[in-house]
Motif scaffolding. Sequence first.
Motif, mmCIF file in Angstrom:
data_model
loop_
_atom_site.group_PDB
_atom_site.id
_atom_site.type_symbol
_atom_site.label_atom_id
_atom_site.label_comp_id
_atom_site.label_asym_id
_atom_site.label_seq_id
_atom_site.Cartn_x
_atom_site.Cartn_y
_atom_site.Cartn_z
ATOM 1 N N ALA A 295 0.846 -1.202 0.000
ATOM 2 C CA ALA A 295 0.000 0.000 0.000
ATOM 3 C C ALA A 295 0.878 1.248 0.000
ATOM 4 C CB ALA A 295 -0.915 0.008 1.216
ATOM 5 N N LEU A 296 0.342 2.288 -0.594
ATOM 6 C CA LEU A 296 1.018 3.586 -0.585
ATOM 7 C C LEU A 296 0.147 4.526 0.245
ATOM 8 C CD1 LEU A 296 3.460 5.163 -1.820
ATOM 9 C CD2 LEU A 296 1.989 5.734 -3.736
ATOM 10 N N VAL A 297 0.680 5.016 1.332
ATOM 11 C CA VAL A 297 -0.099 5.758 2.315
ATOM 12 C C VAL A 297 0.572 7.090 2.610
ATOM 13 C CG1 VAL A 297 -0.852 5.771 4.711
ATOM 14 C CG2 VAL A 297 -0.917 3.632 3.420
ATOM 15 N N LYS A 298 -0.104 8.174 2.298
ATOM 16 C CA LYS A 298 0.454 9.492 2.581
ATOM 17 C C LYS A 298 1.878 9.633 2.052
ATOM 18 C CE LYS A 298 -0.362 11.461 6.552
ATOM 19 N NZ LYS A 298 -0.238 11.641 7.999
ATOM 20 N N GLY A 299 2.116 9.096 0.868
ATOM 21 C CA GLY A 299 3.437 9.251 0.262
ATOM 22 C C GLY A 299 4.492 8.282 0.757
ATOM 23 N N GLN A 300 4.087 7.352 1.640
ATOM 24 C CA GLN A 300 5.032 6.344 2.118
ATOM 25 C C GLN A 300 4.514 4.959 1.732
ATOM 26 O OE1 GLN A 300 7.757 6.752 4.495
ATOM 27 N NE2 GLN A 300 7.206 8.484 5.796
ATOM 28 N N LEU A 301 5.432 4.025 1.584
ATOM 29 C CA LEU A 301 5.024 2.651 1.333
ATOM 30 C C LEU A 301 4.849 1.892 2.643
ATOM 31 C CD1 LEU A 301 7.403 1.978 -1.654
ATOM 32 C CD2 LEU A 301 4.893 1.743 -1.742
ATOM 33 N N ALA A 302 3.753 1.162 2.736
ATOM 34 C CA ALA A 302 3.535 0.229 3.846
ATOM 35 C C ALA A 302 3.294 -1.126 3.190
ATOM 36 C CB ALA A 302 2.345 0.661 4.694
#
Lengths: 335, 335, 335, 335
Positions: A295-302
Amino acid sequence: MIRVAIIGASGYTGAESIRILFRHSQAELTYLTALPEECGPVEEVFPEFRGRCGLAIEPLDLDKLSRLADVALCCLPHKVSMGFVPKLLDAGVKVIDFSADYRIKDVGVYEKYYQKHTDIGNLAKAVYGLPELFREQIKGTNLIANPGCFPTGAVLAMAPLLKEGLIETDSVIVSSVTGASGAGKNPSSKFHFPNMNENLFPYGIGVHRHMPEMEQIAGEVAGTGVQILFQPHVGPFDRGILSSVYCRPAKGLTNEQLQPLYNEFYKAEPFVRVCKTAPAVKDVAGTNYCHVFPALVKGQLALFSAIDNLVKGASGQAIQNMNILFGVDEIMGLK
Amino acid sequence: MIRVAIIGASGYTGAESIRILFRHSQAELTYLTALPEECGPVEEVFPEFRGRCGLAIEPLDLDKLSRLADVALCCLPHKVSMGFVPKLLDAGVKVIDFSADYRIKDVGVYEKYYQKHTDIGNLAKAVYGLPELFREQIKGTNLIANPGCFPTGAVLAMAPLLKEGLIETDSVIVSSVTGASGAGKNPSSKFHFPNMNENLFPYGIGVHRHMPEMEQIAGEVAGTGVQILFQPHVGPFDRGILSSVYCRPAKGLTNEQLQPLYNEFYKAEPFVRVCKTAPAVKDVAGTNYCHVFPALVKGQLALFSAIDNLVKGASGQAIQNMNILFGVDEIMGLK
Amino acid sequence: MIRVAIIGASGYTGAESIRILFRHSQAELTYLTALPEECGPVEEVFPEFRGRCGLAIEPLDLDKLSRLADVALCCLPHKVSMGFVPKLLDAGVKVIDFSADYRIKDVGVYEKYYQKHTDIGNLAKAVYGLPELFREQIKGTNLIANPGCFPTGAVLAMAPLLKEGLIETDSVIVSSVTGASGAGKNPSSKFHFPNMNENLFPYGIGVHRHMPEMEQIAGEVAGTGVQILFQPHVGPFDRGILSSVYCRPAKGLTNEQLQPLYNEFYKAEPFVRVCKTAPAVKDVAGTNYCHVFPALVKGQLALFSAIDNLVKGASGQAIQNMNILFGVDEIMGLK
Amino acid sequence: MIRVAIIGASGYTGAESIRILFRHSQAELTYLTALPEECGPVEEVFPEFRGRCGLAIEPLDLDKLSRLADVALCCLPHKVSMGFVPKLLDAGVKVIDFSADYRIKDVGVYEKYYQKHTDIGNLAKAVYGLPELFREQIKGTNLIANPGCFPTGAVLAMAPLLKEGLIETDSVIVSSVTGASGAGKNPSSKFHFPNMNENLFPYGIGVHRHMPEMEQIAGEVAGTGVQILFQPHVGPFDRGILSSVYCRPAKGLTNEQLQPLYNEFYKAEPFVRVCKTAPAVKDVAGTNYCHVFPALVKGQLALFSAIDNLVKGASGQAIQNMNILFGVDEIMGLK
């Protein structure tokens, strides 16, 4: 029939290997060894196997190994393992080693995290047994370094992105929670039921030995150095590792690209499932599957993955490697 | 202020006693002792008490005990305990002993289940500390034998019927399940998390030492011999004992009589609740309550009780006894 | 190849049956049905089976069943089941029914514990599917009543003694603890994790429907009426039932006779292991085994058994019955 | 005596508040309310409180509230809460609100993660009730927004570094694992015991509502915007949150500075303990403590905290706030 020996059969990974081999139609257990004090009929050491295995666990005899087996699953702890592996190879069997002794190619790194390496010759020849990344090399080797449980889950969670250069490699966080079977069979205060039950805590802060292993394999996939901060935790369940990988994407990556990228990368893999929602350890318990979800969340990868630490994280992956090594169907015994 | 010493403070019952005494407004901890290798500041031995207790756990010094304490909670194991109790009494403190050493009045029975008894004089004087049955005797003694956890639950489940002669006493079954804290603090294979988790099993078949203790106390209540088959099991939870008592009623007993009989018997008891439905261990976890529920099923009695094995089954009951002994409100520190 | 349909495939026993059939080399899943709102591709209903089963779960179509299957595992709840079974039989398939509807031969007893029986004709023909006791009858039937989980464990624990008339049958206590999967898949307050975790409690006091079923089967084995007080409890684990059976022996029975008697009785049984020490639910979790252990304690019998409630207590036993019914190796898919 | 009402008393945080208030010597429960269908005597709604509380839970009557209470603990869910809080304030009581409705100062952010805000006037006046950071403001308010459980643990783990500007605030990862009581009292498939047991999984990926709350409070402490990626997971235990915070230090920070810095920052705090080793959720279960432990690993910060989600993460913190608000000893009822 592949004739299989297990060296150090008395622990959890030995038991799990035996369990899987019961279901394998082209391999048979022929020889089981352990330290003298842990020997005895299989059905006494593992009451759950009573009536299913007539073998006894015996002290290792290299001649016997040589006569009886084509391959040895070496379930010994690190340091002990590299004392035995050269002898096992000399006995003419292929070796799949569960310890860390043949995983880390840089001797200096190995010696920083473990101890002096005493079998550098074989270290150079060993192949890292993560089939999803190194299937071709596995086919042609005599010595497989079976991966650590945490590196298996963590690397599979990020490999598609690493391969494409889509992760900023200077700062990757791997935060994992393992079940308590990861601590092995020996009782201790930390894993005494009244302490471990209803508990969860981090351990190995800054010093866990799977950190350099992760960096090495991630680096090979990325084709460049990868800096990883790896933090394990342990929780009140038997089996499974949930790894949560946090990192920054390369510029321009969108959430929409992730599923197609992962699906493409793993499309031919029998044991990796790209999920559409968060993975859970119970979904993979007792199986050789690795569930991944990016997932891509708020510009970060999780990036998340779930495996069973004793199966895909140990014995199942070893049998998968064995299947590849001997040219039988890779999923034999594992589905 | 009652000045309290704890002898053998480093285990689970020691910790639980400390926890309860923190909340007690008329008692204060003054002296904590343990074996030399288990000594140290309380906040190191029990990190959960950090900042709440300035005491250190020290090796026992009888002079110090004599100067500092009015009462000693003796949390030692059986056999060890009877080596210390005479000295504690000589030091001028009252003693509440958690071991089995002063519970069984018949030396022959004690010696059959345990070992040679070395303090028969004090054994004769000791009072069995089950307040619901022996409150008056407790008030006047110097030595209380704090009851075993299983006997506490089992006896409270059947006492109202035993008292009235409404149970056939030739064949009583007590089938109990305890949480794993009952096994104490020392790690072992049986209680290693990966073994105890998701598990449940009987143990001590035919030989459990709480059996003669139950028979003695049940017999005192009934005024006649009571034959009990006691079977403990252990399950995957921290705290609690659920006891299921099966026996035959005296002729003519009806289900409708049970609730009034139990309500009457326990009407003045601060820590026994007669339930209208089945008790559950979680309802009493962390409390000094015993929940009881009697039923007559197909002509047989099924009597249930739930307690927290470390509270009503050990430390809570000890503090209840202490409160009675010193004439303070019996519920102090316990509600 | 035996072609297998599962009617009511969306619950725990459906999933467990699917899992076992994946490993069965002479049976194949051909048709799965459920209520319309629970239908969908198998890999959506059970994410753990993703990639392993191309079937969808569909609303039942009797024509389709007739064309596609040789046998139906009917995993419906009681009352619902007897509405469908006659139609399944009419469709020409053999039926293994998981509900209680065809287990209790005495319609009056059935109607007391359940509701009006609407298929008395088939009830009379149904065979109780406990292979250890009724293997021959199973071979020749079209309708098997798959046993309840509690009766399976309880009856196997006492059958060798019942058969020989060595138990006083007027007063048998069966005290069992089951894991929480026994409650099925529907969420409820009782089984909400924060309630069930760290908890254990009795339920169904005096009214549990497995009581008359136990009495019937025990009576058939004993050749005389058997009075049973059955008391179930539930504990904080997924799988397994530990049954503790307490009863009086016939005169003269000694502890030394027990092991030989049990060994002889079960010597040819592939799924019953006579243990030398107390059984534990974890030893049988995920397997079709029943572990039994008999003891004579203070003149009373304490008989123990452990099974996995979803395997030997449900789906595994159903497949074992299916194997017998179709004349394939009885252990196929189960070891 | 502080007279305390609990609005919405029938859930987990209501029960926990009642439990704490039983031990509070300067506050008394005077009024309990809930939805009509959840009303009844306390000892029926919460059997564990039988005999300890004579109150009944009743539908809310504002006049009664006005007469009976000085303060209301408002345990309602968000959205519902802001419908009641203005009325509670109008009734002349101080309000400690457990919901998210008065925590997020930026209405736009609130409305993005929740729904339209209907009480903007009171939102502006509310004080965020984290005593370690806002003790002075708490003293003078009528409306306290009791913090979320995750923000409490995460912010306390990093506050000393944020305050000193020693964290790079552009990229902070908060990876937390909570026990299942965090999901509340309503049964659901996810928290059905057979699903949640032996399981662990991430949830709320990218959308968890505690993310903006953390950013707001962290930003206030830092005096600058803080970008947080918050990822919660849930594990198979009742109580506790372990938060692992990963971030980059400001240049020059050394591992040796961490302990002195944290000790200094929290030296006067009664409920924060700076640990020398990794915290564990079991060490704080049932207490109002927050255990924190900071480490610098390979140039990155790994900051850990453990709290009990129902105590320091909800009801305990509310009582701590109440104590501050009414000028009684801050630890009353909580140690």
